[in-house]
Design a protein around this motif. Structure first.
Motif, PDB file in Angstrom:
ATOM      1  N   MET A  97       0.824  -1.200   0.000  1.00  0.00           N
ATOM      2  CA  MET A  97       0.000   0.000   0.000  1.00  0.00           C
ATOM      3  C   MET A  97       0.857   1.248   0.000  1.00  0.00           C
ATOM      4  O   MET A  97       2.040   1.220   0.282  1.00  0.00           O
ATOM      5  CB  MET A  97      -0.914  -0.010   1.215  1.00  0.00           C
ATOM      6  CG  MET A  97      -0.163  -0.103   2.529  1.00  0.00           C
ATOM      7  SD  MET A  97      -1.245   0.091   3.901  1.00  0.00           S
ATOM      8  CE  MET A  97      -1.423   1.850   3.891  1.00  0.00           C
ATOM      9  N   GLY A 108       1.053   3.857   1.852  1.00  0.00           N
ATOM     10  CA  GLY A 108       1.594   4.452   3.065  1.00  0.00           C
ATOM     11  C   GLY A 108       2.892   3.821   3.530  1.00  0.00           C
ATOM     12  O   GLY A 108       3.681   4.465   4.208  1.00  0.00           O
ATOM     13  N   PHE A 111      -0.460   8.229  12.937  1.00  0.00           N
ATOM     14  CA  PHE A 111      -0.940   6.853  13.006  1.00  0.00           C
ATOM     15  C   PHE A 111      -1.829   6.505  11.827  1.00  0.00           C
ATOM     16  O   PHE A 111      -1.860   5.348  11.407  1.00  0.00           O
ATOM     17  CB  PHE A 111      -1.633   6.599  14.336  1.00  0.00           C
ATOM     18  CG  PHE A 111      -0.650   6.385  15.429  1.00  0.00           C
ATOM     19  CD1 PHE A 111       0.054   5.202  15.504  1.00  0.00           C
ATOM     20  CD2 PHE A 111      -0.374   7.369  16.351  1.00  0.00           C
ATOM     21  CE1 PHE A 111       0.992   4.995  16.479  1.00  0.00           C
ATOM     22  CE2 PHE A 111       0.566   7.174  17.334  1.00  0.00           C
ATOM     23  CZ  PHE A 111       1.253   5.985  17.404  1.00  0.00           C
ATOM     24  N   ASP A 112      -2.513   7.479  11.288  1.00  0.00           N
ATOM     25  CA  ASP A 112      -3.298   7.190  10.091  1.00  0.00           C
ATOM     26  C   ASP A 112      -2.391   6.739   8.961  1.00  0.00           C
ATOM     27  O   ASP A 112      -2.702   5.807   8.231  1.00  0.00           O
ATOM     28  CB  ASP A 112      -4.058   8.443   9.643  1.00  0.00           C
ATOM     29  CG  ASP A 112      -5.246   8.718  10.526  1.00  0.00           C
ATOM     30  OD1 ASP A 112      -5.609   7.813  11.292  1.00  0.00           O
ATOM     31  OD2 ASP A 112      -5.813   9.816  10.460  1.00  0.00           O
ATOM     32  N   TYR A 113      -1.278   7.403   8.838  1.00  0.00           N
ATOM     33  CA  TYR A 113      -0.384   7.068   7.734  1.00  0.00           C
ATOM     34  C   TYR A 113       0.427   5.815   7.998  1.00  0.00           C
ATOM     35  O   TYR A 113       0.612   4.983   7.127  1.00  0.00           O
ATOM     36  CB  TYR A 113       0.577   8.225   7.469  1.00  0.00           C
ATOM     37  CG  TYR A 113      -0.012   9.292   6.599  1.00  0.00           C
ATOM     38  CD1 TYR A 113      -0.699   8.958   5.449  1.00  0.00           C
ATOM     39  CD2 TYR A 113       0.129  10.629   6.914  1.00  0.00           C
ATOM     40  CE1 TYR A 113      -1.242   9.933   4.646  1.00  0.00           C
ATOM     41  CE2 TYR A 113      -0.412  11.614   6.117  1.00  0.00           C
ATOM     42  CZ  TYR A 113      -1.100  11.253   4.974  1.00  0.00           C
ATOM     43  OH  TYR A 113      -1.637  12.216   4.185  1.00  0.00           O
ATOM     44  N   SER A 121       0.700  -6.750   9.588  1.00  0.00           N
ATOM     45  CA  SER A 121       0.552  -5.810   8.485  1.00  0.00           C
ATOM     46  C   SER A 121      -0.914  -5.628   8.114  1.00  0.00           C
ATOM     47  O   SER A 121      -1.319  -4.566   7.674  1.00  0.00           O
ATOM     48  CB  SER A 121       1.324  -6.320   7.275  1.00  0.00           C
ATOM     49  OG  SER A 121       0.861  -7.606   6.951  1.00  0.00           O
ATOM     50  N   MET A 122      -1.683  -6.677   8.315  1.00  0.00           N
ATOM     51  CA  MET A 122      -3.070  -6.600   7.865  1.00  0.00           C
ATOM     52  C   MET A 122      -3.879  -5.643   8.732  1.00  0.00           C
ATOM     53  O   MET A 122      -4.713  -4.913   8.236  1.00  0.00           O
ATOM     54  CB  MET A 122      -3.677  -8.001   7.908  1.00  0.00           C
ATOM     55  CG  MET A 122      -4.956  -8.120   7.115  1.00  0.00           C
ATOM     56  SD  MET A 122      -4.762  -7.549   5.422  1.00  0.00           S
ATOM     57  CE  MET A 122      -6.468  -7.316   4.971  1.00  0.00           C
ATOM     58  N   TYR A 123      -3.622  -5.672  10.011  1.00  0.00           N
ATOM     59  CA  TYR A 123      -4.473  -4.883  10.889  1.00  0.00           C
ATOM     60  C   TYR A 123      -3.815  -3.601  11.365  1.00  0.00           C
ATOM     61  O   TYR A 123      -4.468  -2.761  11.946  1.00  0.00           O
ATOM     62  CB  TYR A 123      -4.898  -5.723  12.090  1.00  0.00           C
ATOM     63  CG  TYR A 123      -5.663  -6.934  11.681  1.00  0.00           C
ATOM     64  CD1 TYR A 123      -6.963  -6.798  11.188  1.00  0.00           C
ATOM     65  CD2 TYR A 123      -5.096  -8.185  11.736  1.00  0.00           C
ATOM     66  CE1 TYR A 123      -7.665  -7.901  10.776  1.00  0.00           C
ATOM     67  CE2 TYR A 123      -5.805  -9.294  11.325  1.00  0.00           C
ATOM     68  CZ  TYR A 123      -7.088  -9.153  10.840  1.00  0.00           C
ATOM     69  OH  TYR A 123      -7.780 -10.234  10.427  1.00  0.00           O
ATOM     70  N   GLY A 124      -2.552  -3.490  11.147  1.00  0.00           N
ATOM     71  CA  GLY A 124      -1.885  -2.305  11.659  1.00  0.00           C
ATOM     72  C   GLY A 124      -1.727  -2.414  13.156  1.00  0.00           C
ATOM     73  O   GLY A 124      -2.074  -3.431  13.759  1.00  0.00           O
ATOM     74  N   TYR A 163      -2.859  -0.062  15.595  1.00  0.00           N
ATOM     75  CA  TYR A 163      -3.493   1.168  16.035  1.00  0.00           C
ATOM     76  C   TYR A 163      -3.619   1.251  17.548  1.00  0.00           C
ATOM     77  O   TYR A 163      -3.889   2.300  18.096  1.00  0.00           O
ATOM     78  CB  TYR A 163      -4.852   1.309  15.373  1.00  0.00           C
ATOM     79  CG  TYR A 163      -4.732   1.468  13.891  1.00  0.00           C
ATOM     80  CD1 TYR A 163      -4.352   2.680  13.344  1.00  0.00           C
ATOM     81  CD2 TYR A 163      -4.941   0.402  13.038  1.00  0.00           C
ATOM     82  CE1 TYR A 163      -4.209   2.828  11.988  1.00  0.00           C
ATOM     83  CE2 TYR A 163      -4.791   0.537  11.680  1.00  0.00           C
ATOM     84  CZ  TYR A 163      -4.427   1.753  11.156  1.00  0.00           C
ATOM     85  OH  TYR A 163      -4.271   1.894   9.808  1.00  0.00           O
ATOM     86  N   GLU A 164      -3.415   0.116  18.230  1.00  0.00           N
ATOM     87  CA  GLU A 164      -3.496   0.171  19.691  1.00  0.00           C
ATOM     88  C   GLU A 164      -2.399   1.088  20.234  1.00  0.00           C
ATOM     89  O   GLU A 164      -2.584   1.732  21.276  1.00  0.00           O
ATOM     90  CB  GLU A 164      -3.420  -1.224  20.303  1.00  0.00           C
ATOM     91  CG  GLU A 164      -2.157  -2.010  20.004  1.00  0.00           C
ATOM     92  CD  GLU A 164      -2.253  -2.792  18.694  1.00  0.00           C
ATOM     93  OE1 GLU A 164      -3.143  -2.485  17.893  1.00  0.00           O
ATOM     94  OE2 GLU A 164      -1.434  -3.700  18.485  1.00  0.00           O
ATOM     95  N   ALA A 170      -1.527   3.738  18.810  1.00  0.00           N
ATOM     96  CA  ALA A 170      -2.091   5.090  18.678  1.00  0.00           C
ATOM     97  C   ALA A 170      -2.896   5.433  19.917  1.00  0.00           C
ATOM     98  O   ALA A 170      -2.795   6.541  20.451  1.00  0.00           O
ATOM     99  CB  ALA A 170      -2.972   5.155  17.439  1.00  0.00           C
ATOM    100  N   LEU A 171      -3.671   4.464  20.380  1.00  0.00           N
ATOM    101  CA  LEU A 171      -4.478   4.708  21.574  1.00  0.00           C
ATOM    102  C   LEU A 171      -3.581   4.978  22.773  1.00  0.00           C
ATOM    103  O   LEU A 171      -3.845   5.872  23.576  1.00  0.00           O
ATOM    104  CB  LEU A 171      -5.364   3.495  21.845  1.00  0.00           C
ATOM    105  CG  LEU A 171      -6.519   3.323  20.876  1.00  0.00           C
ATOM    106  CD1 LEU A 171      -7.129   1.962  21.000  1.00  0.00           C
ATOM    107  CD2 LEU A 171      -7.554   4.388  21.137  1.00  0.00           C
ATOM    108  N   VAL A 190      -8.162  -3.208  22.925  1.00  0.00           N
ATOM    109  CA  VAL A 190      -7.724  -3.515  21.566  1.00  0.00           C
ATOM    110  C   VAL A 190      -6.460  -4.354  21.591  1.00  0.00           C
ATOM    111  O   VAL A 190      -6.316  -5.297  20.806  1.00  0.00           O
ATOM    112  CB  VAL A 190      -7.509  -2.216  20.758  1.00  0.00           C
ATOM    113  CG1 VAL A 190      -6.950  -2.528  19.393  1.00  0.00           C
ATOM    114  CG2 VAL A 190      -8.812  -1.473  20.633  1.00  0.00           C
ATOM    115  N   GLN A 213      -7.415  -7.790  22.302  1.00  0.00           N
ATOM    116  CA  GLN A 213      -8.091  -8.362  21.142  1.00  0.00           C
ATOM    117  C   GLN A 213      -7.086  -8.813  20.098  1.00  0.00           C
ATOM    118  O   GLN A 213      -7.216  -9.870  19.509  1.00  0.00           O
ATOM    119  CB  GLN A 213      -8.954  -7.256  20.546  1.00  0.00           C
ATOM    120  CG  GLN A 213     -10.240  -7.694  19.939  1.00  0.00           C
ATOM    121  CD  GLN A 213     -11.055  -6.433  19.656  1.00  0.00           C
ATOM    122  OE1 GLN A 213     -11.287  -5.611  20.540  1.00  0.00           O
ATOM    123  NE2 GLN A 213     -11.456  -6.267  18.430  1.00  0.00           N
TER     124      GLN A 213
END
Lengths: 883, 579
Positions: A1, A3, A343-345, A362-365, A367-368, A370-371, A397, A400
């Protein structure tokens, strides 16, 4: 991708690398001579070799030296043959007239390499071993060149032209012959703007060389290398800090704008990912270290980062740095914006060294993370409830996605948050979450929750071998145990054992465990292998083997310890590790403070301030200063303390609610109390209370302190003390406090309680004087060793009182025993401006002198007494002095 | 009121001048407006008539100015403010002619070299313009050559520095004409000096208003209404075009529509105005109307590619697969390397459920134009469909960074994070999107749903959001139903009954039926029964009797209970105490 950046360990050919190649050709020509042409001695030859070695080692640094810098360095290294070296270098460059010459050049380079398989090398032949450091460098250059497309070669060629053109302006003054027709036409083509800038650099360069060249002519290696170091240093510094001081003098302005240009220019040469990441790490450390101190302008860093972002839009870590920068300059919205953007990027997968790139992420990133960061940001900006909500989501998260690393960090952050928030109403927030870890804790008190979270985090960190986290958790644990003394369950009433579960040994153990990190961190498998400072450290250390190993005070002003100068070029401790170790020293200082040993506390703080003051965050450094000043106030009196405070105020930005401001108020309050200026004391109390926010549950510590101080003021106002009451009533309290102090291991407090007890005994009548004296003498070692001025003075006065009221004691035979104590007490109280006690001491002194018949001394003591009494009754005069 | 003839004459002269200076797209735009003016019936040529009359029946249906002949309210143009463009030098220099032909063959550097010693204003402009374009061309090439490990590097137009220097010198001496000012503005804008660029462009359009390129550059620099209002523009009919466009970009769609309506009085056949009107209507979500407008536009101008991506969005929203495939096929044959074409094809594949292919075409569109906003957003949607959330987030974020006001992308970001089980984090993005479009009920409902998730369970906040959604005229009626249910859940039966009644009214008005209706009826019947309002309860029960299924049985038993209560057994509730 889109990014995710392509990971390229790219090694790009740059003009600087070609310079190194040219020098390598001189160092090891394919000729069959034991000592090639220009060298006059083997030592000289070796020196160039060492220099080249350090150049190749530092080729991963983000900033490459410009040609003129290289020439300057060569001048130092090459000694008498520098002119030849420089000439050769510039001639080689001007001989490159077309891209085809580059092709030939690299073909030639192949010649200086020995073949890989032929083991037979003649003794006197200089051939680069292809597997040596230098040989590898040459091979990498050749390979990188061969991989270039035609356009790439064209770009390289035009950047070489720029590289030489830049040097021309400065080399002109050294080498007029070089200023041939070609460069003149180049001047023609340059626009006026650039020309003006070149002029400015020329001037700067001239000033520099003027200061740098003098020691050079002395031909003493020591001063020579010091000068070089300085030169290199200023160069580096200006480069590194880039545009840090844009609003400085016009000269600096000009130089910074040229630097800006060079930065744009330099970006023509592509950097490897690791180089830039390392550089960014360095910048992040800088932001952390300087924090919001006044000397550090966040806007300059911001503009620099903006530029970097324009150059490399796919480098998302820049957003993170912008976030950090904004965080430290307290810009909430910009910080939030940049954090989210990062974190979006990057999906949390770029450049985060706390997460090893494991499979399946890689599939899910991620983002935890980021939290987690968002939670910590909210915490910093003082939104504890938001922070808790976000961290709860982070826990959920990461559970999870079974990201245990993040979970461990989140739990640690959460416990930190809870312990800082204290008694605030957290139950409603935690109650709504239903994650296993927090929900088990929801029925418990905040303290218990903090404990559980810490334990959980520690366990996970331990099993995941996150050494930094383990260390910081140990420290947090030590802090927790210091702050919350645990009583054994099921033990109430007076008969209960006074033994507590928390003991100093365990605190000490935790701190020690935390500090183990320094020997441990190297084994940690970090994905960030290249630290920006690490690769650039090589060039800086070039001089070390020749220079004298004496570290003078002024040269060490940047890193003020020998220890760190060693570390600097041996391992270069990462900033985060140094930070943690520093924190452990601060914690040690605090625990000693509580334990009652001021000298130990002071020593640890001093260790911190000298060793880690530069590398730590500004808030920690501020704390260390604060402790030292407090110590000064207690042991040296207020005058020194206020002088030190002034220095600290200059060093740290005094914004509202800063610790320094708090300290100032505290000191003023103490002093006002001592002086008996109760109105002022009351006013300061109010001011202190005004610092705290009006919201419930926030700034609890501040509020508690304000009310405590208010109570003290009121107590002083009513002149309420045990002396006014019945001494017998006081006895049980004093005894109880002694036993409590014993069980809480608060030695200094115990000593002071003992002192009070002795005073009480004395108050019961002169026949108890002996007993009081014994008690006093028992506590003396502690009081004199660790106590502050006030305590010591009080002890001295009590001692004198004891002697004087003891019927078996005769003043005339043993006057010195009493007088010595009183004199000591009087001196110390003078420094403290504690007029009430000082008056008492002078009074006693006058009495003794009177008994002895020494009238002059008696008058002196009496006038001193009068002075203190007047000062006590007219506190307004003193107040004027203070303001 | 400006007379059509004077407009016509102005434009005719302007087109010549613009093409003399190789400002082709401005000339093209002016040409479109020229034929957009209704022809004077007295000098019709047959070709003209055919061109203009092709479509007017539908146009007139949607044109608000039913009769074009009625005089329009004058806005107060003074005739003096619109002088005719001055005529250029009568005889062009030979070098100029050569340079122009080089330019036409896209040999920019050569063209600028030929003009190196020319002094006429036209030649000077062409020289600098050619130089600028040469720099741009080289920049594009370098961008690809320099593609390093970190993506695009710092390719810049290397002519900018010298251009800025020369043009500013010209400006100082006053030797610059309005075209030079336009170029100067462009250069300044690219160097990042926005305020100076704005000043230069304003000067340019004030002295020569017919250069649409200058107006568009100026528009791109007007990022807020304050900036727009602060511009000191002299009156001219071109200003109205500019304002229409600027209002649209600032999301002031009704104001923009008003401007275009007015302009249609003169330029009644302008395709440009029609497309712009369609754009504004699209933003107001009038899809049916937009579809008809685009159909007509395509009939008049069948090879048009501009704005057709918008048409494809409309077709996508209406799920008109055949029409979309027809459109895609047509633009593909016309010009397949236009970002719009790629976007249309991407939409087509997306509608077909072939998301990988759709992504490929959106990618291609972005390769052609990196700042193509809607392609980023649409690609984000595709990635969401493909369950590749990080990629979706990345795409949305790029859209947002290109235009921070793009509420669709903010909404997409929120949705993506909510999908990943991070509702609290997502809330921030929903808030952002609502900030830019506070009157859209869908956004409020999305945010309310976020609050309602089991992780957050912040029902009070959800209720607030749904209330806002109701105020924004929620067409799908989700909000009312949810409000009623939430109140019911929280035990506030009065409020619940209120919202159920409202929801019932809405469904009655729209003639809808379904489980929501049963739910509302059952609740209301039981609610009124327990409050002893038997008449109301009976009304709802009898309504329920019209339907079959378990609700009917429920209604029957409720009715029985009501009868019992009314006929003297007030305390006996058969429902709860079965004998």
């Amino acid at each position: 991708m889109a990014g995710l950046t392509r990971t390229a360990g790219a090694f790009a050919v740059t003009p600087h690398k070609i310079s190194v190649c040219i020098l390598l050709q001189i160092y090891a020509p394919s000729a069959q001579m034991s000592l090639p042409f220009p060298f006059s001695s083997v030592a000289q030859h070796n020196r160039l070799g060492l220099y080249l070695l350090s150049l190749t080692k530092s080729c991963d640094d983000i900033f490459e030296p410009k040609l003129e810098e290289l020439i300057n360095q060569l001048r130092e290294v090459g000694e008498e043959m520098d002119a030849w070296l420089t000439d050769h270098l510039t001639n080689r460059f001007s001989a490159l007239a077309s891209p085809d010459d580059l092709l030939n050049f690299f073909n030639d380079m192949r010649g200086i390499l020995g073949s890989l398989d032929s083991g037979v090398v003649q003794d006197d032949q200089i051939i680069l071993d292809p597997n040596s450091n230098l040989g590898m460098f040459v091979r990498r250059c050749i390979l990188a060149f061969n991989l270039l497309s035609f356009e790439g070669v064209c770009h390289l060629f035009s950047s070489i032209e720029d590289y030489c053109k830049e040097a021309h302006s400065s080399s002109a003054q050294f080498d007029a012959s070089n200023n041939n027709l070609e460069s003149l036409t180049q001047y023609d083509q340059m626009d006026m703007e650039n020309y003006a800038m070149d002029k400015a650099t020329e001037e700067i360069e001239f000033q520099k060389s003027a200061s740098g060249i003098v020691p050079f002519h002395l031909h003493t290696p020591e001063s020579l290398f010091k000068a070089t170091e300085g030169l290199l240093h200023t160069r580096k510094e200006t480069l590194r800090t880039s545009k840090k001081d844009t609003e400085a003098t016009p000269v600096a302005c000009a130089s910074s704008s040229t630097l800006e240009d060079t930065l744009v220019d330099e970006s023509l040469f592509l950097r490897t990912n690791l180089q830039i990441q390392g550089f960014l790490m360095e910048q992040a450390d800088a932001i952390e270290t300087h924090g919001s101190s006044s000397s550090f302008s966040s806007s300059s860093i911001e503009s620099f980062l903006e530029q970097l972002q324009n150059l490399a839009p796919e480098l998302h870590r820049v957003h993170f740095l912008r976030y950090l920068n904004k965080l430290h300059s307290d810009d909430y919205f910009a910080a939030l914006d940049n954090l989210l953007r990062y974190f979006d990027y990057s999906a949390g997968t770029e450049g985060f060294d706390l997460v090893p790139p494991s499979t399946g992420c890689s599939m899910y990133g991620r983002y935890e993370i980021a939290l987690l960061c968002l939670g910590m940001m909210h915490f910093r900006f003082g939104h504890p409830n938001l922070a808790l909500e976000v961290l709860t989501e982070a826990v959920r998260v990461s559970q999870q996605l079974s990201n245990d690393t993040c979970l461990a960090y989140t739990l640690a952050a959460m416990s930190n948050l809870l312990s800082e928030m204290g008694i605030a109403s957290t139950t409603c927030v935690l109650g709504s979450s239903y994650s296993p870890v927090t929900s088990t804790a929801s029925s418990l008190s905040v303290q218990q929750r903090v404990y559980i979270l810490l334990k959980e985090s520690l366990r996970r960190a331990d099993s995941l071998k996150l050494r930094r986290l383990v260390a910081s958790n140990h420290l947090a644990m030590a802090k927790f145990e210091l702050m919350h003394v645990q009583r054994p369950l099921l033990s109430f009433g007076p008969k209960a054992s006074t033994h507590h579960k928390t003991c100093p040994v365990s605190v000490c153990k935790e701190i020690r465990l935390g500090a183990h990190l320094i020997s441990d961190f190297s084994s940690e498998s970090s994905t960030m292998t290249i630290d920006g400072s690490l690769s650039s450290a090589w060039l800086k250390d070039l001089q070390k083997p020749w220079g004298p190993p004496v570290i003078s005070q002024d040269s060490g002003s940047r890193k003020s310890s020998t220890f760190f100068q060693f570390c600097d070029h041996l391992v270069s401790i990462p900033g985060s590790v140094a930070h943690l170790i520093g924190a452990s020293y601060l914690l040690r200082a605090t625990s000693w403070e509580l334990f009652g040993s001021a000298p130990m506390a002071r020593m640890n703080t001093l260790v911190y301030a000298t060793l880690f003051g530069d590398s730590s965050s500004s808030s920690d450094a501020e704390l260390a200063y604060l402790k030292l000043i407090q110590h000064l106030a207690l042991y040296k009196g207020y005058k020194d303390a206020f002088a030190a405070l002034k220095i600290a105020e200059e060093k740290f930005l005094t914004v509202s609610k800063s610790k320094i401001l708090l300290l100032k108020l505290q000191l003023l309050h103490e002093r006002a109390l001592h002086c008996g200026n109760l109105q002022l004391a009351q006013r300061i109390c109010n001011e202190l209370g005004g610092l705290a926010s009006t919201a419930m549950g926030v700034d609890m510590e501040l509020k508690v302190e304000a009310s405590l101080r208010e109570a003290r003021t009121l107590l002083a106002a009513k002149q309420y003390s045990q002396k006014s009451g019945n001494a017998v009533l006081g006895l049980p309290y004093a005894l109880a406090s002694i036993s409590f102090c014993q069980s809480f291991n608060l030695d200094l407090l115990k000593a002071s309680a003992t002192l009070t007890l002795a005073e009480l005994w004395l108050g019961l009548g002169s026949d108890h004087a002996k007993r009081a004296l014994d008690l006093l003498h028992g506590a003396f070692p502690m009081i004199l060793g660790h106590g502050g001025l006030e305590l010591r003075a009080r002890a001295y006065i009590s001692e004198a009182n004891c002697y004087l009221s003891d019927p078996s004691f005769s003043v005339s035979t043993d006057s010195d025993t009493v007088l010595d104590s009183l004199r000591q007490a009087s001196d110390e109280l003078q420094a403290l401006e504690y007029h009430e006690l000082a008056a008492e001491a002078s009074y006693l002194m006058a009495m003794v002198y009177d008994k002895l018949g020494q009238l002059d001394e008696r008058e002196e003591a009496a006038s001193l007494f009068k002075m203190h009494i007047i000062a006590l009754e007219n506190p307004q005069d003193v107040e004027q002095n203070m303001a | 009121m400006v007379s059509k003839d004077s407009c016509r004459n102005e434009i005719r002269a302007a087109i010549r001048q613009l093409s003399d200076r190789c400002l082709y797209s401005a000339a093209k735009w002016a040409g479109e407006q020229l034929v957009g003016i209704e022809q004077d019936p007295s000098n019709f040529t047959p070709a003209n008539t055919r061109f203009q009359r092709g479509s007017s029946s539908i146009r007139r249906r949607f044109s608000t100015n039913e009769s074009i002949s009625t005089p329009l309210p004058s806005v107060g143009f003074s005739q003096a403010a619109t002088p005719l463009p001055e005529e250029d030098e009568a005889i062009d220099g030979d070098f100029y002619l050569l340079a122009k032909s080089y330019f036409d063959c896209r040999e920019y550097r050569r063209a600028s070299h030929v003009l190196r010693d020319q002094v006429s204003k036209k030649s000077v402009f062409l020289r600098y313009y050619a130089l600028y374009l040469a720099g741009e061309k080289r920049k594009e090439e370098e961008m690809i050559e320099l593609e390093g490990p970190l993506g695009k590097s710092d390719a810049i137009n290397r002519e900018l520095v010298s251009l800025e220097r020369d043009l500013s010198a010209l400006r100082r001496t006053g030797a610059i004409d309005s075209f030079g000012l336009y170029l100067y503005g462009v250069v300044l804008k690219e160097k990042g000096n926005e305020s100076l660029a704005r000043a230069s462009l304003v000067e340019s359009v004030n002295s020569y208003p017919w250069n649409w390129s200058a107006w568009s550059e100026l528009q791109s620099l007007c990022t807020s209404i304050e900036v727009l209002n602060s511009l000191n523009l002299s009156n001219h009919w071109m200003k109205e075009f500019f304002l229409g466009n600027a209002y649209q970009e600032l999301r002031m769609h009704t104001e923009s529509l008003a401007k275009y309506e007015y302009l249609q009085g003169i330029f009644s056949f302008s395709n440009y105005i029609q497309a712009q009107t369609a754009k504004a209507q699209y933003s107001l979500r009038e899809f049916d109307q937009v579809e008809i407008m685009f159909e007509e536009l395509l009939r008049n101008d069948p090879y048009r590619v501009e704005d057709m991506d918008l048409y494809s969005n409309v077709l996508y929203a209406k799920e008109a697969c055949a029409a979309l495939s027809y459109l895609a096929h047509k633009v593909f044959l016309t010009d397949k390397y236009r970002p719009e074409s790629c976007c249309i094809i991407g939409n087509y594949y997306s509608l077909k459920g072939q998301h990988e292919k759709a992504v490929m075409y959106f990618r291609r569109a972005l390769k052609l134009n990196k700042k193509y906003l809607s392609a980023w957003t649409l690609m984000g949607h595709e990635y969401v469909e493909m369950k590749n959330t990080p990629a979706a987030i990345d795409a949305y974020r790029r859209a947002v960074d290109i235009n921070p006001c793009d509420y669709r992308a903010w909404y997409g970001l929120g949705q993506a994070y909510e999908m990943m089980g991070m509702p609290f984090y997502a809330l921030h993005y929903f808030r952002k999107s609502i900030f830019f479009l506070p009157n859209d009920s869908r956004l409020w409902i999305a945010m309310a749903k976020c609050y309602q998730t089991e992780q957050l369970y912040m029902l009070e906040e959800a209720i607030k959001c749904y209330k806002r959604a109701v105020n924004c005229t929620d067409t799908e009626g989700i909000a009312l139903n949810q409000l009623a249910k939430l109140h019911q859940k929280l035990g506030r039966n009065e409020e619940a009954a209120f919202y159920f009644e409202k929801d019932l009214e809405r469904m009655d008005a729209e003639g809808l039926e379904g489980p929501n209706m049963f739910e509302a009826l059952v609740f209301l019947a039981t609610h009124f029964k327990t409050h002893k309002k038997f008449e109301e309860a009976e009304v709802y029960c009898t309504r329920l009797l019209d339907y079959s299924g378990p609700e009917k049985e429920k209604a029957k038993s409720l009715l029985r209970g009501i009868r019992m209560a009314q006929t003297g057994f007030p305390s006996m509730d058969l429902e709860h105490f079965p004998i």
